[in-house]
Design a protein around this motif. Structure first.
Motif, PDB file in Angstrom:
ATOM      1  N   PRO A   1      30.412  42.362  24.629  1.00  0.00           N
ATOM      2  CA  PRO A   1      31.870  42.289  24.468  1.00  0.00           C
ATOM      3  C   PRO A   1      32.422  40.862  24.573  1.00  0.00           C
ATOM      4  CG  PRO A   1      31.341  42.957  26.685  1.00  0.00           C
ATOM      5  CD  PRO A   1      30.020  42.796  25.972  1.00  0.00           C
ATOM      6  N   TYR A   2      32.021  40.010  23.641  1.00  0.00           N
ATOM      7  CA  TYR A   2      32.396  38.603  23.723  1.00  0.00           C
ATOM      8  C   TYR A   2      33.113  38.117  22.471  1.00  0.00           C
ATOM      9  CZ  TYR A   2      28.970  38.984  27.464  1.00  0.00           C
ATOM     10  OH  TYR A   2      28.278  39.384  28.585  1.00  0.00           O
ATOM     11  N   ASN A   3      33.656  39.027  21.690  1.00  0.00           N
ATOM     12  CA  ASN A   3      34.364  38.647  20.470  1.00  0.00           C
ATOM     13  C   ASN A   3      35.756  39.280  20.471  1.00  0.00           C
ATOM     14  OD1 ASN A   3      34.913  37.603  17.930  1.00  0.00           O
ATOM     15  ND2 ASN A   3      33.926  39.297  16.851  1.00  0.00           N
ATOM     16  N   LYS A   4      36.563  38.847  21.440  1.00  0.00           N
ATOM     17  CA  LYS A   4      37.910  39.389  21.645  1.00  0.00           C
ATOM     18  C   LYS A   4      37.873  40.881  21.937  1.00  0.00           C
ATOM     19  CE  LYS A   4      40.164  35.884  18.756  1.00  0.00           C
ATOM     20  NZ  LYS A   4      41.061  35.613  17.610  1.00  0.00           N
ATOM     21  N   ASP A   5      36.807  41.302  22.607  1.00  0.00           N
ATOM     22  CA  ASP A   5      36.660  42.708  22.966  1.00  0.00           C
ATOM     23  C   ASP A   5      37.358  43.003  24.287  1.00  0.00           C
ATOM     24  OD1 ASP A   5      34.747  43.773  20.865  1.00  0.00           O
ATOM     25  OD2 ASP A   5      33.596  42.064  21.623  1.00  0.00           O
ATOM     26  N   THR A   6      37.870  44.209  24.407  1.00  0.00           N
ATOM     27  CA  THR A   6      38.508  44.655  25.638  1.00  0.00           C
ATOM     28  C   THR A   6      37.517  45.452  26.471  1.00  0.00           C
ATOM     29  OG1 THR A   6      40.689  44.779  24.598  1.00  0.00           O
ATOM     30  CG2 THR A   6      40.376  46.033  26.615  1.00  0.00           C
ATOM     31  N   LEU A   7      37.425  45.102  27.739  1.00  0.00           N
ATOM     32  CA  LEU A   7      36.608  45.864  28.670  1.00  0.00           C
ATOM     33  C   LEU A   7      37.388  46.030  29.965  1.00  0.00           C
ATOM     34  CD1 LEU A   7      34.775  43.700  30.851  1.00  0.00           C
ATOM     35  CD2 LEU A   7      34.463  42.842  28.548  1.00  0.00           C
ATOM     36  N   HIS A   8      36.855  46.810  30.877  1.00  0.00           N
ATOM     37  CA  HIS A   8      37.515  47.021  32.165  1.00  0.00           C
ATOM     38  C   HIS A   8      36.542  46.698  33.277  1.00  0.00           C
ATOM     39  CE1 HIS A   8      40.116  49.347  29.457  1.00  0.00           C
ATOM     40  NE2 HIS A   8      41.061  49.150  30.348  1.00  0.00           N
ATOM     41  N   GLU A   9      37.044  46.079  34.321  1.00  0.00           N
ATOM     42  CA  GLU A   9      36.182  45.760  35.450  1.00  0.00           C
ATOM     43  C   GLU A   9      36.836  46.184  36.759  1.00  0.00           C
ATOM     44  OE1 GLU A   9      35.386  41.551  35.301  1.00  0.00           O
ATOM     45  OE2 GLU A   9      37.125  41.069  36.539  1.00  0.00           O
ATOM     46  N   ILE A  10      35.973  46.616  37.658  1.00  0.00           N
ATOM     47  CA  ILE A  10      36.375  46.982  39.016  1.00  0.00           C
ATOM     48  C   ILE A  10      35.700  45.996  39.954  1.00  0.00           C
ATOM     49  CG2 ILE A  10      36.425  48.796  40.759  1.00  0.00           C
ATOM     50  CD1 ILE A  10      35.815  50.775  38.418  1.00  0.00           C
ATOM     51  N   VAL A  11      36.496  45.347  40.788  1.00  0.00           N
ATOM     52  CA  VAL A  11      35.938  44.402  41.765  1.00  0.00           C
ATOM     53  C   VAL A  11      36.102  45.019  43.149  1.00  0.00           C
ATOM     54  CG1 VAL A  11      35.912  42.053  42.617  1.00  0.00           C
ATOM     55  CG2 VAL A  11      36.643  42.506  40.268  1.00  0.00           C
ATOM     56  N   ILE A  12      34.998  45.483  43.697  1.00  0.00           N
ATOM     57  CA  ILE A  12      35.014  46.074  45.035  1.00  0.00           C
ATOM     58  C   ILE A  12      34.696  44.987  46.053  1.00  0.00           C
ATOM     59  CG2 ILE A  12      33.903  47.765  46.551  1.00  0.00           C
ATOM     60  CD1 ILE A  12      33.471  49.516  44.126  1.00  0.00           C
ATOM     61  N   GLY A  13      35.504  44.930  47.096  1.00  0.00           N
ATOM     62  CA  GLY A  13      35.335  43.864  48.081  1.00  0.00           C
ATOM     63  C   GLY A  13      35.869  42.534  47.601  1.00  0.00           C
ATOM     64  N   ALA A  14      36.873  42.570  46.737  1.00  0.00           N
ATOM     65  CA  ALA A  14      37.468  41.326  46.227  1.00  0.00           C
ATOM     66  C   ALA A  14      38.218  40.599  47.348  1.00  0.00           C
ATOM     67  CB  ALA A  14      38.425  41.641  45.077  1.00  0.00           C
ATOM     68  N   GLY A  15      38.485  39.321  47.108  1.00  0.00           N
ATOM     69  CA  GLY A  15      39.218  38.542  48.106  1.00  0.00           C
ATOM     70  C   GLY A  15      38.514  38.492  49.443  1.00  0.00           C
ATOM     71  N   MET A  16      37.223  38.178  49.403  1.00  0.00           N
ATOM     72  CA  MET A  16      36.403  38.097  50.619  1.00  0.00           C
ATOM     73  C   MET A  16      36.367  39.433  51.360  1.00  0.00           C
ATOM     74  SD  MET A  16      35.247  35.122  50.296  1.00  0.00           S
ATOM     75  CE  MET A  16      34.329  34.990  51.833  1.00  0.00           C
ATOM     76  N   ASN A  17      36.173  40.502  50.576  1.00  0.00           N
ATOM     77  CA  ASN A  17      35.979  41.851  51.114  1.00  0.00           C
ATOM     78  C   ASN A  17      37.241  42.413  51.767  1.00  0.00           C
ATOM     79  OD1 ASN A  17      34.384  44.121  51.377  1.00  0.00           O
ATOM     80  ND2 ASN A  17      33.374  43.448  53.251  1.00  0.00           N
ATOM     81  N   ARG A  18      38.377  42.128  51.132  1.00  0.00           N
ATOM     82  CA  ARG A  18      39.643  42.626  51.678  1.00  0.00           C
ATOM     83  C   ARG A  18      40.306  43.702  50.816  1.00  0.00           C
ATOM     84  NH1 ARG A  18      40.441  36.979  53.059  1.00  0.00           N
ATOM     85  NH2 ARG A  18      41.669  36.692  51.167  1.00  0.00           N
TER      86      ARG A  18
END
Length: 203
Positions: free
Chosen positions: A84-101
């Motif tokens: 997905p590197y050609n103006k593709d849309t994807l979704h991401e979940i960041v668990i423990g973001a912001g130093m696990n906050r």
């Protein structure tokens, strides 16, 4: 049975809680492993979920289990295409973001491997959810209509629900990444306590 009784007696006599020594890594038995050791902008390997061997199916949903072992900022990406590197849309979940906050859900558009734009869909506090002592295991459930639920192992209610009215959330492919700390991901984990099981995903 005799051994279990004797072991319990030893725990009581020694005034030690046997639960203290439970192997927390049993929860990831049978999973496959992927290591995220580079950084956020390093190209992730996207794995086709149709090859998963352990997938559950509900009345109107599909789900699978994942495990995370690490300090913070575990990035899980879902994409419709393998690269997905050609103006593709994807979704991401960041668990423990912001130093696990907290945990953060983003819609992401990647023009190249490095160039991207993030739009935050949801952010909730999840302090100290990740650990360097035991894996955090969860079920990710995709409901028809676009709702996604994340539920921790051992719990019945999701700790996070989200959708994206502006873009389709596709789980054809899953990729793993990290931020500052190295993360070990466990995927295609056995699905327990469900009567219905599919051998592959149908999107």
């Amino acid at each position: 049975m005799i051994f279990r009784v004797l072991f319990s007696s030893v725990c009581l006599v020694a005034f030690v809680s046997c639960d203290k020594y439970v192997n927390k890594f049993d929860s990831i038995f049978g999973c496959k492993q992927a290591n995220a050791v580079n950084n956020y902008n390093h190209p992730a390997d996207f794995i086709p979920t149709e090859h998963f061997e352990n997938v559950g199916s509900g009345v109107n949903s599909t789900f699978f289990r994942l495990g995370i072992f690490g300090k913070s900022d575990a990035v899980i990406r879902f994409s419709k295409v393998a690269m997905p590197y050609n103006k593709d849309t994807l979704h991401e979940i960041v668990i423990g973001a912001g130093m696990n906050r907290h945990t953060e859900v983003r819609r992401q558009i990647r023009n190249t491997v490095v160039l991207h734009r993030n739009h935050v869909l949801k952010k909730i506090p999840t302090p100290q959810m990740l650990s360097e002592l035991e894996p955090f295991v969860l079920t990710v459930e995709f409901v028809q209509g676009g709702l996604v639920r994340l539920t921790r192992d051992g719990e019945t209610e999701p700790f996070l629900e989200f959708s994206d009215p502006s873009a389709e959330i596709s789980f054809n492919y899953i990729g793993f990444s990290n931020w500052l700390s190295k993360i070990i991901f466990f995927f295609d984990c056995p699905v327990y306590n469900f009567d219905v099981r599919m051998d592959s995903l149908r999107v």
